[in-house]
Scaffold this motif. Structure first.
Motif, PDB file in Angstrom:
ATOM      1  N   ALA A  72      55.128  59.862 -46.696  1.00 26.88           N
ATOM      2  CA  ALA A  72      54.676  58.470 -46.626  1.00 26.88           C
ATOM      3  C   ALA A  72      55.774  57.573 -46.062  1.00 26.88           C
ATOM      4  O   ALA A  72      55.512  56.707 -45.221  1.00 26.88           O
ATOM      5  N   GLU A  73      56.995  57.781 -46.521  1.00 29.68           N
ATOM      6  CA  GLU A  73      58.113  56.944 -46.065  1.00 29.68           C
ATOM      7  C   GLU A  73      58.419  57.139 -44.590  1.00 29.68           C
ATOM      8  O   GLU A  73      58.859  56.203 -43.923  1.00 29.68           O
ATOM      9  N   ASN A  75      63.979  56.836 -46.641  1.00 31.04           N
ATOM     10  CA  ASN A  75      63.215  58.027 -46.290  1.00 31.04           C
ATOM     11  C   ASN A  75      64.074  59.279 -46.432  1.00 31.04           C
ATOM     12  O   ASN A  75      63.809  60.283 -45.831  1.00 31.04           O
ATOM     13  N   GLU A 105      50.841  50.366 -49.641  1.00 30.72           N
ATOM     14  CA  GLU A 105      52.049  50.168 -50.437  1.00 30.72           C
ATOM     15  C   GLU A 105      51.813  50.571 -51.882  1.00 30.72           C
ATOM     16  O   GLU A 105      52.684  51.163 -52.521  1.00 30.72           O
ATOM     17  N   ARG A 149      55.926  57.089 -55.997  1.00 22.81           N
ATOM     18  CA  ARG A 149      57.326  56.955 -56.422  1.00 22.81           C
ATOM     19  C   ARG A 149      57.433  56.927 -57.953  1.00 22.81           C
ATOM     20  O   ARG A 149      58.351  57.520 -58.527  1.00 22.81           O
ATOM     21  N   VAL A 194      55.965  61.620 -51.059  1.00 24.97           N
ATOM     22  CA  VAL A 194      56.711  60.364 -50.889  1.00 24.97           C
ATOM     23  C   VAL A 194      57.443  60.374 -49.556  1.00 24.97           C
ATOM     24  O   VAL A 194      57.397  59.401 -48.801  1.00 24.97           O
ATOM     25  N   GLU A 249      51.871  54.361 -52.169  1.00 28.12           N
ATOM     26  CA  GLU A 249      53.238  54.854 -52.030  1.00 28.12           C
ATOM     27  C   GLU A 249      54.047  54.563 -53.297  1.00 28.12           C
ATOM     28  O   GLU A 249      54.792  55.421 -53.780  1.00 28.12           O
TER      29      GLU A 249
END
Length: 78
Positions: A46-47, A3, A55, A62, A43, A58
């Motif tokens: 989300a992290e 993160n 998933e 990425r 991102v 996300e």
């Protein structure tokens, strides 16, 4: 999963002057920088679970960040 924010300053620490020069002289490059920052923020959110994504969502973010970063890198090399 990390993160840690992936800022362009961290990704390209030796190219900061070239990034600035391209940003002011190339509208496409400037747009890429904006796009990278936007997707990178998504991102990171989300992290850190500020935004709840699947998933797959996300991972798609990425991949998008990676594609934009690759284009930035190509322009820096060119």
């Amino acid at each position: 999963m990390s993160n840690t924010p992936h800022t362009l300053q961290e990704e390209f620490p030796f190219d900061l002057e070239k990034i600035h020069q391209l940003k002011v002289s190339n509208a496409h490059f400037a747009k890429l920088l904006t796009s990278y920052d936007e997707v990178n923020d998504k991102v990171h959110r989300a992290e850190t679970r500020l935004d709840l994504l699947t998933e797959a969502e996300e991972e798609a973010l990425r991949r998008q960040r990676s594609q934009v970063k690759d284009e930035i890198a190509r322009m820096l090399r060119g």
